[in-house]
Design a protein around this motif. Structure first.
Motif, PDB file in Angstrom:
ATOM      1  N   ARG A  17     -71.433  44.750 -56.251  1.00 36.12           N
ATOM      2  CA  ARG A  17     -72.165  45.696 -57.067  1.00 36.12           C
ATOM      3  C   ARG A  17     -71.314  46.223 -58.208  1.00 36.12           C
ATOM      4  NH1 ARG A  17     -76.386  47.491 -53.726  1.00 36.12           N
ATOM      5  NH2 ARG A  17     -77.711  45.671 -53.676  1.00 36.12           N
ATOM      6  N   MET A 359     -94.614  56.184 -67.088  1.00 37.93           N
ATOM      7  CA  MET A 359     -95.247  54.878 -67.188  1.00 37.93           C
ATOM      8  C   MET A 359     -96.646  54.956 -67.758  1.00 37.93           C
ATOM      9  SD  MET A 359     -93.858  52.970 -63.840  1.00 37.93           S
ATOM     10  CE  MET A 359     -95.073  51.734 -64.044  1.00 37.93           C
ATOM     11  N   GLY A 368     -88.116  49.776 -65.834  1.00 37.31           N
ATOM     12  CA  GLY A 368     -87.124  50.706 -65.307  1.00 37.31           C
ATOM     13  C   GLY A 368     -86.897  50.491 -63.838  1.00 37.31           C
ATOM     14  N   THR A 369     -85.948  51.229 -63.287  1.00 34.87           N
ATOM     15  CA  THR A 369     -85.658  51.146 -61.860  1.00 34.87           C
ATOM     16  C   THR A 369     -85.113  52.490 -61.381  1.00 34.87           C
ATOM     17  OG1 THR A 369     -84.413  49.947 -60.175  1.00 34.87           O
ATOM     18  CG2 THR A 369     -83.328  50.245 -62.263  1.00 34.87           C
ATOM     19  N   GLN A 372     -81.529  52.688 -55.379  1.00 32.57           N
ATOM     20  CA  GLN A 372     -81.952  52.808 -53.985  1.00 32.57           C
ATOM     21  C   GLN A 372     -80.789  53.134 -53.065  1.00 32.57           C
ATOM     22  OE1 GLN A 372     -85.146  52.612 -53.121  1.00 32.57           O
ATOM     23  NE2 GLN A 372     -85.822  52.086 -55.184  1.00 32.57           N
ATOM     24  N   GLN A 376     -76.046  50.827 -56.110  1.00 30.61           N
ATOM     25  CA  GLN A 376     -76.859  50.701 -57.323  1.00 30.61           C
ATOM     26  C   GLN A 376     -76.595  51.887 -58.234  1.00 30.61           C
ATOM     27  OE1 GLN A 376     -80.993  50.127 -56.336  1.00 30.61           O
ATOM     28  NE2 GLN A 376     -80.652  48.049 -55.597  1.00 30.61           N
TER      29      GLN A 376
ATOM     30  N   THR B  89     -88.749  51.089 -49.770  1.00 31.56           N
ATOM     31  CA  THR B  89     -87.806  50.343 -50.612  1.00 31.56           C
ATOM     32  C   THR B  89     -88.082  48.848 -50.490  1.00 31.56           C
ATOM     33  OG1 THR B  89     -86.117  52.018 -50.315  1.00 31.56           O
ATOM     34  CG2 THR B  89     -85.375  49.870 -51.084  1.00 31.56           C
ATOM     35  N   PRO B 204     -79.253  41.353 -53.816  1.00 29.45           N
ATOM     36  CA  PRO B 204     -80.565  42.009 -53.835  1.00 29.45           C
ATOM     37  C   PRO B 204     -80.913  42.566 -55.206  1.00 29.45           C
ATOM     38  CG  PRO B 204     -79.249  42.774 -51.982  1.00 29.45           C
ATOM     39  CD  PRO B 204     -78.337  41.986 -52.853  1.00 29.45           C
ATOM     40  N   ARG B 205     -82.188  42.512 -55.516  1.00 25.70           N
ATOM     41  CA  ARG B 205     -82.651  42.988 -56.815  1.00 25.70           C
ATOM     42  C   ARG B 205     -82.801  44.501 -56.812  1.00 25.70           C
ATOM     43  NH1 ARG B 205     -88.024  39.830 -56.929  1.00 25.70           N
ATOM     44  NH2 ARG B 205     -86.547  38.358 -56.019  1.00 25.70           N
ATOM     45  N   TYR B 206     -82.902  45.038 -58.027  1.00 23.80           N
ATOM     46  CA  TYR B 206     -83.243  46.446 -58.183  1.00 23.80           C
ATOM     47  C   TYR B 206     -84.767  46.549 -58.096  1.00 23.80           C
ATOM     48  CZ  TYR B 206     -78.598  47.744 -59.792  1.00 23.80           C
ATOM     49  OH  TYR B 206     -77.263  48.012 -59.876  1.00 23.80           O
ATOM     50  N   ALA B 207     -85.252  47.620 -57.482  1.00 19.39           N
ATOM     51  CA  ALA B 207     -86.699  47.824 -57.420  1.00 19.39           C
ATOM     52  C   ALA B 207     -87.171  48.299 -58.783  1.00 19.39           C
ATOM     53  CB  ALA B 207     -87.015  48.864 -56.353  1.00 19.39           C
ATOM     54  N   THR B 208     -88.111  47.601 -59.409  1.00 16.40           N
ATOM     55  CA  THR B 208     -88.575  48.014 -60.734  1.00 16.40           C
ATOM     56  C   THR B 208     -89.639  49.093 -60.597  1.00 16.40           C
ATOM     57  OG1 THR B 208     -90.303  46.345 -60.771  1.00 16.40           O
ATOM     58  CG2 THR B 208     -88.162  45.739 -61.694  1.00 16.40           C
ATOM     59  N   LEU B 209     -89.788  49.879 -61.641  1.00 11.66           N
ATOM     60  CA  LEU B 209     -90.720  51.003 -61.605  1.00 11.66           C
ATOM     61  C   LEU B 209     -92.143  50.596 -61.226  1.00 11.66           C
ATOM     62  CD1 LEU B 209     -89.698  53.385 -64.501  1.00 11.66           C
ATOM     63  CD2 LEU B 209     -89.136  53.455 -62.098  1.00 11.66           C
ATOM     64  N   PRO B 210     -92.700  49.555 -61.873  1.00  9.30           N
ATOM     65  CA  PRO B 210     -94.070  49.190 -61.498  1.00  9.30           C
ATOM     66  C   PRO B 210     -94.174  48.882 -60.004  1.00  9.30           C
ATOM     67  CG  PRO B 210     -93.399  48.002 -63.459  1.00  9.30           C
ATOM     68  CD  PRO B 210     -92.185  48.704 -62.957  1.00  9.30           C
ATOM     69  N   ILE B 212     -92.201  50.059 -57.629  1.00 17.99           N
ATOM     70  CA  ILE B 212     -92.028  51.294 -56.870  1.00 17.99           C
ATOM     71  C   ILE B 212     -93.372  52.009 -56.766  1.00 17.99           C
ATOM     72  CG2 ILE B 212     -90.943  53.584 -56.883  1.00 17.99           C
ATOM     73  CD1 ILE B 212     -88.526  52.290 -58.213  1.00 17.99           C
ATOM     74  N   MET B 213     -94.128  51.986 -57.858  1.00 21.16           N
ATOM     75  CA  MET B 213     -95.448  52.635 -57.853  1.00 21.16           C
ATOM     76  C   MET B 213     -96.407  51.868 -56.954  1.00 21.16           C
ATOM     77  SD  MET B 213     -95.509  55.333 -59.863  1.00 21.16           S
ATOM     78  CE  MET B 213     -93.965  55.762 -59.101  1.00 21.16           C
TER      79      MET B 213
END
Lengths: 518, 270
Positions: A17, A359, A368-369, A372, A376, B89, B204-210, B212-213
């Motif tokens: 990371r 949004m 965006g992100t 978690q 990160q 998550t 692992p990827r980052y969770a994107t905003l869309p 997450i919603m």
């Protein structure tokens, strides 16, 4: 963050990371400056107009006197060792100091300064030497007084939150100590792994969380300093409220080592938040950045602890020069919005509300992100905290730090980018949007006087015309002292000169810095 | 209990159904403190997040969906009410739906891999996944048992410490590369199977905003150990939890001469 479990696992996880906030400045490899075989040019060559003041020359008798005060081991005379104290972190200055002293106590500092004042020897107080305006290194042969050995934490009161420490304590270490008591230092900056609290106070350092915790002018309850005459000024109170007379410590805070050497400080530490969340957004216009900021203030309000913006050029620099990866696609701007609060569930709810608004708002964040986990979190912050480091890789960096009305912030970047088109590797704009503070940087492979001419004084004039500050948080140091009147009325500058004369009659304390030479 | 799927060409089928295990643990970057009564570690008010190896498992499941190797990915967590956040998550990373087996607080501290694997086995009976991916171990207990026990209970093949999962040459099985002491071992396993993820499987990827919603609207079913008919009687008793011995402080020296002197004192240098 202190990582401690599954030790065999951790180095690998960290490598993945690449969290970089811990001691980022301490770890980075500084690129050699291109001129004269890797060393920066002598500051006196870059500024031939500055003449050495009427100070005495260092003699063997002086050196013996210093040895008697701090002990032979803590008087550095060896040219190779002394060199590193003469070069600033950005490697744009190189002084010709011959001697470095490393006292351990306030009494030793006092004795040194008393001697120098009597002998009219010029001195430069130096902490972590991470300043960005050439204020912490000699110009000519000033004696460097380093506070690095004065690194004891004196006390932390977990009830009142007051932390008392010697000036040479490294900020990150103080924050760790504070953490053990459920507290945190009220400021945070990229240089935290190397900068010292004395230097932070002397420069009234701002940083990433000024938005939430305010400036050191508010969070410093007291300090102890040695004045240029050698006298010890004891204002080291730990009281929250004390309206008895003039608040002299405010003169020293932000004085950049020109009115005295700070030796101890009492800082009011806020409670360490139980829940810290970070949203990282991609936006396609500066107006969207401003709209997002307004939304953040409305929906996150009391828990907002940082609001930073990064432009695409800066992001390109961290990706290309440091190999960091950005989890979002290509955008014109990126925003980091951080919240700090006492209840994770409540804060997550507020953040969710903010994200939904962001949004659904037209033209706002499209991508965006939300971090978690701690890995990160650290990685996303590194995309902002390591921009300065990444720009240094280009070669030579011209750094500017200004305060402007929010709407003008990016206009300046676009204006200068056009003005310097083709002459620089890049024009990068980023900064503490919440404070109205833009960091504007240009890079070239090596120092180019013509480029500097195109930038200065034009950029300062532009800021002055919009009633901004030519130095929001970095201070004036050597590099900007001539521009003080761009942001302060002439009479105010003359009053400052009077104060300087009063406290430093022989002018020995960090000469050539802050106030213009007259 | 044996579950046999149609061993048709995997690429042509509608894809595997994957069940991914996620555990809520203390965040790996937090400094863990032992409770004063030495009965365990402090968890109250401490930052928790998904076990890093489980994040990797979730990521693998989502990637297999993206590659059309998998059709549906379901996340499951055995834990307290807050495990729902961990599942959110997973959903935000691309998992389709989630199952939360809620454990009452009183039984949480005594929960062991043997119980978790039994609960998972029961869920497998009804969900009938083709592949179960678990993290190889949890960073709080470092047990490295649940995957193996689950495979034994189900009598399914297991491929642990996976650093790569792909269809086998004939596309009828899974080819898994495992990280073992001697290097890498590649084995073919038939499905259904249990695979446990190792560090190098993916990032692992980052969770994107869309996402997450969207995750908020994805189904999250709740179950209890009683409904699944699993007895959570503890098999072990924790006697005490202690800090590792404190490292003795070193001595700081002020000069090279001091250093040499001290080295001589300790007889390390003549």
């Amino acid at each position: 963050f202190q990582a401690s479990r599954a030790a065999s696992l951790l180095p690998q996880l960290l490598l993945r990371r690449r969290p970089a906030s811990a001691g980022a400045f301490a770890l980075l490899a500084r690129p050699a400056s291109s001129a004269s075989g890797g060393l920066p040019p002598l500051t006196t060559e870059i500024h031939p107009g500055i003449k050495r003041g009427a100070f005495s020359q260092l003699t063997d008798a002086d050196v013996s006197a210093f040895e008697a005060i701090v002990g032979g081991d803590h008087v550095i005379k060896d040219a190779d060792e002394v060199l590193s104290y003469n070069i600033d972190w950005l490697r744009i200055c190189r002084g010709q100091g011959q001697l470095v002293l490393r006292p351990k106590t306030t009494e030793e500092v006092s004795a040194i300064v008393r001697h120098c004042n009597k002998r009219r020897l010029a001195v430069v107080p130096q902490g972590g030497n991470t300043g960005l305006v050439g204020g912490s290194v000699p110009l000519f042969d000033e004696i460097v007084i380093s506070t690095s050995r004065m690194n004891s934490l004196l006390s932390i009161d977990p009830v009142s939150g007051v932390l008392v420490a010697e000036a040479g304590c490294v900020l990150e270490q103080l924050d760790r100590e504070a953490a053990s008591q459920g507290l945190m230092m009220p400021l945070d900056l990229g240089a935290k792994g190397s900068c010292q609290i004395g230097g932070n106070l002397a420069t009234n350092a701002g940083g990433l969380r000024l938005l939430r915790y305010g400036s050191l002018r508010g969070t410093t309850l007291g300090l102890e300093a040695v004045l240029p005459t050698g006298q010890v000024l004891d204002c080291l109170t730990t009281l929250r409220k004390d309206n008895t007379g003039y608040d002299i410590k405010q003169l020293l805070i932000g004085s950049e080592g020109t009115l005295g050497i700070i030796t101890k400080a009492a800082i009011l530490c806020p409670a360490r938040p139980k829940s810290v969340q970070l949203a990282f957004l991609g936006l396609d216009s500066f107006q969207a950045v401003l709209d997002t900021y307004r939304l953040a203030r409305r929906s996150l309000g009391e828990i907002l602890s940082a609001f930073e913006f990064i432009d695409s050029e800066s992001m390109r620099a961290v990706k290309q020069n440091l190999g960091l990866s950005c989890p979002l696609g290509e955008h014109s701007f990126y925003v980091l919005a951080e919240t700090s609060g006492s209840n994770e569930t409540h804060d997550r709810e507020k953040l969710d509300g903010f994200i939904e608004s962001v949004m659904s708002m037209d033209g706002c964040a499209t991508d965006g992100t939300v971090a978690q986990d701690a890995g990160q979190f650290a990685h996303l912050w590194s995309l902002r905290e390591r921009i300065v480091e990444s720009l240094l890789v280009d070669g030579y960096e011209y750094k500017y730090d200004v305060s402007l009305p929010l709407a003008d912030i990016y206009r300046l970047v676009e204006h200068m980018r056009t003005r310097l088109d083709g002459r620089v590797i890049r024009t990068a704009g980023y900064g503490h949007l919440g404070d109205g503070n833009l960091h504007l940087n240009f890079t070239t492979p090596k120092f180019d006087a013509k480029v500097l001419e195109l930038i200065e004084p034009h950029v300062f004039d532009w800021v002055r015309d919009r009633r901004g500050s030519v130095s929001a948080e970095h201070g004036l140091g050597l590099k900007k002292s001539q521009y003080i009147r761009h942001s302060k009325a002439d009479f105010a500058v003359r009053v400052m000169a009077e104060v300087k004369r009063l406290l430093d009659p022989n002018g020995i304390m960090n000469p050539y810095k802050v106030l213009p030479d007259e | 209990y044996i579950h046999i799927i149609n061993k048709a060409d995997m690429a042509a089928s509608k894809g595997l159904k994957i069940l991914v295990g996620c555990k809520r643990v203390i965040d790996y970057a937090v400094k863990v403190r032992v409770k004063p009564d030495r009965s365990g570690v402090v968890t109250e008010g401490v930052k928790h997040s998904m076990n890093p190896f489980d994040e990797i498992a979730v990521e693998e499941a989502v990637r297999m969906k993206e590659k059309k190797l998998a059709g549906e990915a379901v996340a499951i967590s055995v834990g307290p009410p807050q495990s729902q956040e961990t599942l959110r998550t997973a959903l935000a990373m691309g998992i389709d739906r989630a199952i939360h087996v809620e454990i009452p607080l009183a039984q949480l501290e005594k929960l062991q891999p043997i119980h978790v694997s039994k609960l998972l086995a029961k869920v497998c009976e009804s969900e009938k996944p083709d592949l179960v991916i678990l993290g190889k171990q949890a960073i709080d207990d470092d047990c490295n048992q649940t995957g193996q026990m689950l495979a034994a209970l189900l009598d399914w093949p297991q491929a642990t410490f996976a650093s790569k999962i792909e269809p086998s040459q004939d596309s009828k099985q899974l080819r898994v590369t495992r990280e073992v002491d001697g290097g890498m071992e590649t084995i073919d396993v038939s499905v259904p199977a249990v695979v446990t993820s190792d560090l190098r499987l993916n990032e692992p990827r980052y969770a994107t905003l869309p996402n997450i919603m969207k995750a908020k609207k994805k189904p999250l079913a709740k179950m209890s150990p009683d409904q699944l008919g699993v007895d959570l009687q503890p098999r072990q008793e924790v006697i005490s939890v202690e800090d590792p011995p404190v490292r003795k402080a070193g001595a700081k020296v002020e000069s090279v001469e001091d250093l040499v002197g001290k080295l001589r004192e300790k007889g390390l240098v003549k």
